[in-house]
Design a protein around this motif. Structure first.
Motif, PDB file in Angstrom:
ATOM      1  N   GLU A 175       0.872  -1.175   0.000  1.00  0.00           N
ATOM      2  CA  GLU A 175       0.000   0.000   0.000  1.00  0.00           C
ATOM      3  C   GLU A 175       0.902   1.216   0.000  1.00  0.00           C
ATOM      4  N   ARG A 176       0.544   2.245  -0.755  1.00  0.00           N
ATOM      5  CA  ARG A 176       1.340   3.469  -0.762  1.00  0.00           C
ATOM      6  C   ARG A 176       0.664   4.502   0.149  1.00  0.00           C
ATOM      7  N   PRO A 177       1.313   4.839   1.266  1.00  0.00           N
ATOM      8  CA  PRO A 177       0.726   5.831   2.179  1.00  0.00           C
ATOM      9  C   PRO A 177       0.683   7.223   1.542  1.00  0.00           C
ATOM     10  N   ASP A 178      -0.052   8.104   2.172  1.00  0.00           N
ATOM     11  CA  ASP A 178      -0.117   9.497   1.720  1.00  0.00           C
ATOM     12  C   ASP A 178       0.934  10.347   2.410  1.00  0.00           C
ATOM     13  N   GLY A 179       1.390   9.915   3.572  1.00  0.00           N
ATOM     14  CA  GLY A 179       2.370  10.697   4.312  1.00  0.00           C
ATOM     15  C   GLY A 179       3.068   9.860   5.354  1.00  0.00           C
ATOM     16  N   GLY A 180       4.160  10.413   5.880  1.00  0.00           N
ATOM     17  CA  GLY A 180       4.905   9.746   6.940  1.00  0.00           C
ATOM     18  C   GLY A 180       6.179   9.100   6.434  1.00  0.00           C
ATOM     19  N   THR A 181       6.825   8.357   7.343  1.00  0.00           N
ATOM     20  CA  THR A 181       8.047   7.635   7.013  1.00  0.00           C
ATOM     21  C   THR A 181       7.983   6.232   7.592  1.00  0.00           C
ATOM     22  N   ILE A 182       8.663   5.319   6.910  1.00  0.00           N
ATOM     23  CA  ILE A 182       8.799   3.940   7.361  1.00  0.00           C
ATOM     24  C   ILE A 182      10.256   3.570   7.149  1.00  0.00           C
ATOM     25  N   SER A 183      10.903   3.066   8.208  1.00  0.00           N
ATOM     26  CA  SER A 183      12.280   2.597   8.062  1.00  0.00           C
ATOM     27  C   SER A 183      12.458   1.289   8.811  1.00  0.00           C
ATOM     28  N   VAL A 184      13.342   0.459   8.273  1.00  0.00           N
ATOM     29  CA  VAL A 184      13.660  -0.830   8.878  1.00  0.00           C
ATOM     30  C   VAL A 184      15.171  -0.891   9.039  1.00  0.00           C
ATOM     31  N   GLY A 185      15.612  -1.079  10.263  1.00  0.00           N
ATOM     32  CA  GLY A 185      17.041  -1.166  10.538  1.00  0.00           C
ATOM     33  C   GLY A 185      17.800   0.070  10.092  1.00  0.00           C
ATOM     34  N   GLY A 186      17.166   1.235  10.138  1.00  0.00           N
ATOM     35  CA  GLY A 186      17.804   2.479   9.718  1.00  0.00           C
ATOM     36  C   GLY A 186      17.686   2.760   8.234  1.00  0.00           C
ATOM     37  N   ARG A 187      17.198   1.810   7.452  1.00  0.00           N
ATOM     38  CA  ARG A 187      17.031   1.986   6.008  1.00  0.00           C
ATOM     39  C   ARG A 187      15.642   2.552   5.738  1.00  0.00           C
ATOM     40  N   VAL A 188      15.577   3.709   5.104  1.00  0.00           N
ATOM     41  CA  VAL A 188      14.300   4.340   4.792  1.00  0.00           C
ATOM     42  C   VAL A 188      13.638   3.606   3.630  1.00  0.00           C
ATOM     43  N   LEU A 189      12.437   3.102   3.895  1.00  0.00           N
ATOM     44  CA  LEU A 189      11.678   2.398   2.874  1.00  0.00           C
ATOM     45  C   LEU A 189      10.626   3.291   2.244  1.00  0.00           C
ATOM     46  N   TYR A 190      10.122   4.232   3.038  1.00  0.00           N
ATOM     47  CA  TYR A 190       9.114   5.164   2.534  1.00  0.00           C
ATOM     48  C   TYR A 190       9.279   6.493   3.264  1.00  0.00           C
ATOM     49  N   ALA A 204       7.411  10.216   2.487  1.00  0.00           N
ATOM     50  CA  ALA A 204       6.583  11.029   1.604  1.00  0.00           C
ATOM     51  C   ALA A 204       7.259  12.349   1.253  1.00  0.00           C
ATOM     52  N   ALA A 205       7.871  12.997   2.240  1.00  0.00           N
ATOM     53  CA  ALA A 205       8.484  14.305   2.012  1.00  0.00           C
ATOM     54  C   ALA A 205       9.658  14.226   1.040  1.00  0.00           C
ATOM     55  N   ARG A 206      10.435  13.154   1.119  1.00  0.00           N
ATOM     56  CA  ARG A 206      11.615  13.005   0.241  1.00  0.00           C
ATOM     57  C   ARG A 206      11.316  12.176  -0.997  1.00  0.00           C
ATOM     58  N   ARG A 207      10.057  11.771  -1.156  1.00  0.00           N
ATOM     59  CA  ARG A 207       9.630  10.970  -2.307  1.00  0.00           C
ATOM     60  C   ARG A 207      10.403   9.657  -2.434  1.00  0.00           C
ATOM     61  N   VAL A 208      10.610   9.003  -1.310  1.00  0.00           N
ATOM     62  CA  VAL A 208      11.255   7.693  -1.291  1.00  0.00           C
ATOM     63  C   VAL A 208      10.157   6.644  -1.152  1.00  0.00           C
ATOM     64  N   ASN A 209      10.165   5.661  -2.033  1.00  0.00           N
ATOM     65  CA  ASN A 209       9.205   4.563  -1.929  1.00  0.00           C
ATOM     66  C   ASN A 209       9.842   3.309  -2.516  1.00  0.00           C
ATOM     67  N   VAL A 210      10.481   2.531  -1.659  1.00  0.00           N
ATOM     68  CA  VAL A 210      11.102   1.283  -2.090  1.00  0.00           C
ATOM     69  C   VAL A 210       9.972   0.307  -2.413  1.00  0.00           C
ATOM     70  N   PRO A 211       9.998  -0.311  -3.606  1.00  0.00           N
ATOM     71  CA  PRO A 211       8.932  -1.255  -3.958  1.00  0.00           C
ATOM     72  C   PRO A 211       8.910  -2.463  -3.027  1.00  0.00           C
ATOM     73  N   ALA A 212       7.777  -3.113  -2.959  1.00  0.00           N
ATOM     74  CA  ALA A 212       7.594  -4.252  -2.047  1.00  0.00           C
ATOM     75  C   ALA A 212       8.677  -5.305  -2.218  1.00  0.00           C
ATOM     76  N   ASN A 213       9.058  -5.614  -3.440  1.00  0.00           N
ATOM     77  CA  ASN A 213      10.043  -6.668  -3.655  1.00  0.00           C
ATOM     78  C   ASN A 213      11.459  -6.236  -3.290  1.00  0.00           C
ATOM     79  N   GLY A 214      11.668  -4.963  -2.994  1.00  0.00           N
ATOM     80  CA  GLY A 214      12.976  -4.482  -2.569  1.00  0.00           C
ATOM     81  C   GLY A 214      13.075  -4.249  -1.074  1.00  0.00           C
ATOM     82  N   ARG A 215      12.013  -4.508  -0.351  1.00  0.00           N
ATOM     83  CA  ARG A 215      11.990  -4.234   1.095  1.00  0.00           C
ATOM     84  C   ARG A 215      12.481  -5.395   1.940  1.00  0.00           C
TER      85      ARG A 215
END
Length: 181
Positions: free
Chosen positions: A82-97, A99-110
């Motif tokens: 799902e693509r959120p409208d805002g916020g950030t998501i990171s795993v182990g310090g790696r930013v996956l999503y 919104a402000a920086r337009r980062v959105n790692v695809p599901a198969n790259g997460r």
């Protein structure tokens, strides 16, 4: 209840205290949908509104709440389904999503997976093929060879006590076996 599990974490920066960090996550569904050949307009629904939490390494974390409160939408956002409208998501310090920086790692790259409450199996595939499928669709540089896939699938099937059923059609398993698959 839908659960999120981490298969592997590819930490680019390291040193982050949280294995999973979700900050200010927002997701709104638009109020338009197709229904029986005509469009209906409905009010927009804020499924997730400014959700933030952190999960430390080794910590067990549960999202609990009534139906429709955003648990699944949150987990689908973390997994990249799902693509959120805002916020950030990171795993182990790696930013996956972000919104402000337009980062959105695809599901198969997460390098994350989701275990669904309902049996998310492909009914036309065997038990073995269901388990092998995610490995077969990895980007070519990350995909294990045929022998590597066979070894990994074999280990997973043995761990879930499904090894003896590898050639069986997925729909011919019991409910508990389908859940493990």
């Amino acid at each position: 209840m839908t659960e999120l599990m981490q298969s592997t974490v590819d930490s680019e920066r390291g040193g982050a205290g949280a294995m999973l960090a979700v900050e200010g996550l927002c997701k709104t569904y638009t109020g338009e949908r197709q229904r029986r050949r005509r469009r209906e307009h409905q009010a927009a629904v804020a499924a997730v509104d400014d959700v933030s939490f952190e999960v430390a390494p080794g910590e067990l974390f549960t999202l609990l709440g009534p139906s429709g409160c955003g648990k699944t939408t949150t987990l689908r956002s973390v997994a990249g389904l799902e693509r959120p409208d805002g916020g950030t998501i990171s795993v182990g310090g790696r930013v996956l999503y972000d919104a402000a920086r337009r980062v959105n790692v695809p599901a198969n790259g997460r390098k994350l997976g989701m275990v669904f409450q309902s049996y998310a199996i492909w009914p036309h595939l065997s038990v073995f093929a269901n388990v092998a499928f995610p490995l077969q669709v990895l980007p070519r540089r990350e995909r294990p060879g045929k022998q590597g896939i066979e070894q990994r699938v074999g280990r997973v099937l043995e761990a879930t006590e499904l090894g003896h059923l590898a050639g069986r059609p997925a729909t011919k398993l019991s409910g508990g076996q389908q859940q493990r698959l």
